[in-house]
Write an enzyme that holds these catalytic residues in place. Structure first.
Site, PDB file in Angstrom:
ATOM      1  N   GLN A  34       9.910  -5.352  -5.906  1.00 14.68           N
ATOM      2  CA  GLN A  34       9.386  -4.476  -6.949  1.00 14.68           C
ATOM      3  C   GLN A  34      10.490  -4.121  -7.943  1.00 14.68           C
ATOM      4  O   GLN A  34      10.298  -4.182  -9.158  1.00 14.68           O
ATOM      5  CB  GLN A  34       8.820  -3.203  -6.308  1.00 14.68           C
ATOM      6  CG  GLN A  34       8.200  -2.260  -7.312  1.00 14.68           C
ATOM      7  CD  GLN A  34       6.967  -2.857  -7.970  1.00 14.68           C
ATOM      8  OE1 GLN A  34       6.067  -3.317  -7.286  1.00 14.68           O
ATOM      9  NE2 GLN A  34       6.913  -2.854  -9.292  1.00 14.68           N
TER      10      GLN A  34
ATOM     11  N   CYS B 199       4.583   1.171  -9.792  1.00 14.35           N
ATOM     12  CA  CYS B 199       4.552  -0.095  -9.054  1.00 14.35           C
ATOM     13  C   CYS B 199       3.131  -0.546  -8.767  1.00 14.35           C
ATOM     14  O   CYS B 199       2.905  -1.730  -8.525  1.00 14.35           O
ATOM     15  CB  CYS B 199       5.340   0.040  -7.758  1.00 14.35           C
ATOM     16  SG  CYS B 199       4.756   1.405  -6.727  1.00 14.35           S
TER      17      CYS B 199
ATOM     18  N   ARG C  53       6.321  -9.404 -11.175  1.00 13.31           N
ATOM     19  CA  ARG C  53       6.476  -9.659  -9.738  1.00 13.31           C
ATOM     20  C   ARG C  53       6.486 -11.168  -9.498  1.00 13.31           C
ATOM     21  O   ARG C  53       7.288 -11.687  -8.721  1.00 13.31           O
ATOM     22  CB  ARG C  53       5.331  -9.005  -8.941  1.00 13.31           C
ATOM     23  CG  ARG C  53       5.312  -7.478  -8.967  1.00 13.31           C
ATOM     24  CD  ARG C  53       6.501  -6.893  -8.261  1.00 13.31           C
ATOM     25  NE  ARG C  53       6.594  -7.353  -6.891  1.00 13.31           N
ATOM     26  CZ  ARG C  53       5.949  -6.806  -5.863  1.00 13.31           C
ATOM     27  NH1 ARG C  53       5.191  -5.744  -6.042  1.00 13.31           N
ATOM     28  NH2 ARG C  53       6.092  -7.285  -4.635  1.00 13.31           N
TER      29      ARG C  53
ATOM     30  N   HIS D 185      11.941  -1.691  -1.290  1.00 17.02           N
ATOM     31  CA  HIS D 185      10.958  -2.608  -1.891  1.00 17.02           C
ATOM     32  C   HIS D 185      11.686  -3.397  -2.986  1.00 17.02           C
ATOM     33  O   HIS D 185      11.419  -3.250  -4.180  1.00 17.02           O
ATOM     34  CB  HIS D 185       9.786  -1.807  -2.461  1.00 17.02           C
ATOM     35  CG  HIS D 185       8.568  -2.633  -2.748  1.00 17.02           C
ATOM     36  ND1 HIS D 185       8.496  -3.992  -2.510  1.00 17.02           N
ATOM     37  CD2 HIS D 185       7.348  -2.287  -3.266  1.00 17.02           C
ATOM     38  CE1 HIS D 185       7.304  -4.431  -2.863  1.00 17.02           C
ATOM     39  NE2 HIS D 185       6.586  -3.432  -3.323  1.00 17.02           N
TER      40      HIS D 185
ATOM     41  N   ASP E 184       5.142   6.843  -8.340  1.00 12.67           N
ATOM     42  CA  ASP E 184       4.515   6.052  -7.265  1.00 12.67           C
ATOM     43  C   ASP E 184       3.611   7.014  -6.497  1.00 12.67           C
ATOM     44  O   ASP E 184       3.696   8.244  -6.678  1.00 12.67           O
ATOM     45  CB  ASP E 184       5.623   5.458  -6.372  1.00 12.67           C
ATOM     46  CG  ASP E 184       5.087   4.574  -5.247  1.00 12.67           C
ATOM     47  OD1 ASP E 184       3.905   4.174  -5.304  1.00 12.67           O
ATOM     48  OD2 ASP E 184       5.852   4.290  -4.299  1.00 12.67           O
TER      49      ASP E 184
ATOM     50  N   ARG F  45       6.203  -7.950   4.971  1.00 14.86           N
ATOM     51  CA  ARG F  45       5.909  -6.543   4.636  1.00 14.86           C
ATOM     52  C   ARG F  45       5.693  -5.824   5.957  1.00 14.86           C
ATOM     53  O   ARG F  45       4.793  -6.190   6.731  1.00 14.86           O
ATOM     54  CB  ARG F  45       4.672  -6.428   3.751  1.00 14.86           C
ATOM     55  CG  ARG F  45       4.149  -5.006   3.655  1.00 14.86           C
ATOM     56  CD  ARG F  45       3.165  -4.804   2.545  1.00 14.86           C
ATOM     57  NE  ARG F  45       3.839  -4.837   1.258  1.00 14.86           N
ATOM     58  CZ  ARG F  45       3.275  -4.445   0.103  1.00 14.86           C
ATOM     59  NH1 ARG F  45       2.038  -3.997   0.092  1.00 14.86           N
ATOM     60  NH2 ARG F  45       3.955  -4.493  -1.018  1.00 14.86           N
TER      61      ARG F  45
HETATM   62  N1   CP Z   1       3.449  -2.911  -5.916  1.00 10.30           N
HETATM   63  C1   CP Z   1       3.054  -3.541  -4.805  1.00 10.30           C
HETATM   64  O1   CP Z   1       3.857  -3.900  -3.948  1.00 10.30           O
HETATM   65  O2   CP Z   1       1.712  -3.748  -4.706  1.00 10.30           O
HETATM   66  P1   CP Z   1       0.926  -4.233  -3.421  1.00 10.30           P
HETATM   67  O3   CP Z   1       1.009  -3.141  -2.389  1.00 10.30           O
HETATM   68  O4   CP Z   1      -0.481  -4.473  -3.888  1.00 10.30           O
HETATM   69  O5   CP Z   1       1.564  -5.492  -2.913  1.00 10.30           O
HETATM   70  N1  NVA Z   2       5.550   3.582  -1.752  1.00 13.92           N
HETATM   71  C1  NVA Z   2       4.358   2.766  -1.661  1.00 13.92           C
HETATM   72  C2  NVA Z   2       4.531   1.525  -2.464  1.00 13.92           C
HETATM   73  C3  NVA Z   2       3.332   0.594  -2.490  1.00 13.92           C
HETATM   74  C4  NVA Z   2       3.565  -0.646  -3.274  1.00 13.92           C
HETATM   75  C5  NVA Z   2       4.081   2.447  -0.196  1.00 13.92           C
HETATM   76  O1  NVA Z   2       5.021   2.177   0.543  1.00 13.92           O
HETATM   77  O2  NVA Z   2       2.913   2.482   0.195  1.00 13.92           O
END
Ligand code: CP
Ligand code: NVA
Length: 317
Positions: free
Chosen positions: A143, A275, A303, A140, A235, A113
């Site tokens: 997701q 999400c 997930r 992502h 989101d 990430r």
């Molecule tokens: N939806 C998602 O990716 O959640 P987190 O940021 O908690 O991993």
């Molecule tokens: N768009 C959000 C998604 C979190 C799961 C971010 O990038 O923070």
């Protein structure tokens, strides 16, 4: 209601590119196989208990996470493998190139990430082991796989259904668009001016949609876009790394809140998707999150299953 699922063959399907740096690393056929496998993993987890026996995976997190981090840890362990976790900037002390080559000597796969998509690409290029994008500034994919699994459970084959994403044209919107397009699911992204999806990714999804019959569209009018939707998705308005813009975004995005009035424009019984994490009172409200059509915790559960399927296709024996 019993889940309607895809059939799955006995042999583990593979991802030809050997990577999941972004959604496009999977072909449409591989995406279908991943969803079929995810359904089987969910139904019969015991079948896959030893599939990652002796395999180690590195999890790198430059940004916070609840769902992604814990479901990847659980996925690897429930498949009989193990993982090590590193939290913090990836390339603070040495270039990504060197980090990647170290990790590849110790572990068989990397889940990352990151802030920059380039970091995921470099990890894959220099590490030469399968790399999974666990969220970047642009994508992502994990997701989106869970989201499509959720749609499939509710609708059977979701081809021809209409998903409307309301809010920021962000990483979650991009991945969902690319995957909906490949499965023939219509998708409209409704955003304020200046927050449209990335033009190249939008165009890529639109062209993909031309092949499958999926209409991929953008709109500024959220209420009109939601008309006839089978699922409405939102989101956060400020993604991780955009905290300084949060106040300005709250002002700009206020007309894009997914509340009961907006949901009333969708089809009767339409799904509400998010999400997570969500900010109740901003992009959506408590009543919608807790409503009968809300599938947000199914998405979160899936997930785990979708990521198990992905790990099996990349690393499974
Ligand atoms: N939806 C998602 O990716 O959640 P987190 O940021 O908690 O991993
Ligand atoms: N768009 C959000 C998604 C979190 C799961 C971010 O990038 O923070």
């Amino acid at each position: 209601m019993p889940a309607r699922v895809l059939p799955v063959d006995d042999a583990l399907p593979r991802i030809g590119s050997g990577q999941c740096r972004r959604d496009q690393d999977l072909t449409a056929e591989e995406l279908r196989r991943l969803l079929a496998l995810a359904a089987d993993v969910k139904r019969s987890p015991g079948r896959y208990r030893k599939a990652l026996d002796g395999k180690y995976v590195t999890l790198l997190f430059e940004k916070p996470s609840l769902r992604t981090r814990l479901t990847f840890e659980l996925a690897v362990k429930q498949l009989g493998g193990d993982c090590v976790v590193s939290i913090g900037p990836i390339a603070e002390r040495e270039p990504v190139m060197d980090v990647a080559r170290n990790l590849a000597r110790w572990t068989q796969g990397i889940v990352a990430r990151v802030f920059l998509q380039q970091t995921v690409d470099d990890l894959a290029h220099f590490g030469q082991v399968p790399v999974v994008n666990a969220l970047s500034d642009l994508y992502h994919p994990c997701q989106a796989f869970a989201d499509l699994q959720t749609l499939w459970e509710r609708f059977g084959d979701p081809a021809g259904r209409k998903v409307v994403f309301v809010g920021d044209g962000n990483n979650v919107a991009h991945s969902l668009m690319l995957n909906c397009a490949r499965l023939g699911v219509h998708m409209t992204v409704a955003t304020p001016q200046g927050y449209e999806p990335n033009q190249n990714i939008f165009e890529e999804a639109r062209l993909e949609g031309e092949k499958t019959g999926a209409r991929i569209a953008h709109a500024y009018d959220a209420a009109a876009a939601v008309d006839g939707a089978d699922a409405v998705y939102t989101d956060v308005w400020a993604s991780m790394g955009q905290e300084k813009e949060a106040e300005e975004r709250r002002r700009v995005f206020a007309p894009y809140q997914v509340n009961e009035a907006l949901m009333a424009r969708a089809k009767a019984g339409a799904l509400f998707m998010h999400c997570l994490p969500a900010k109740r009172g901003q992009e959506t409200v408590h009543e919608v999150m807790e409503s009968a059509g809300s599938v947000i915790y199914d998405q979160a559960e899936n997930r785990l299953h979708a990521q198990k399927a992905l790990l099996l296709m990349l690393l499974g024996a």
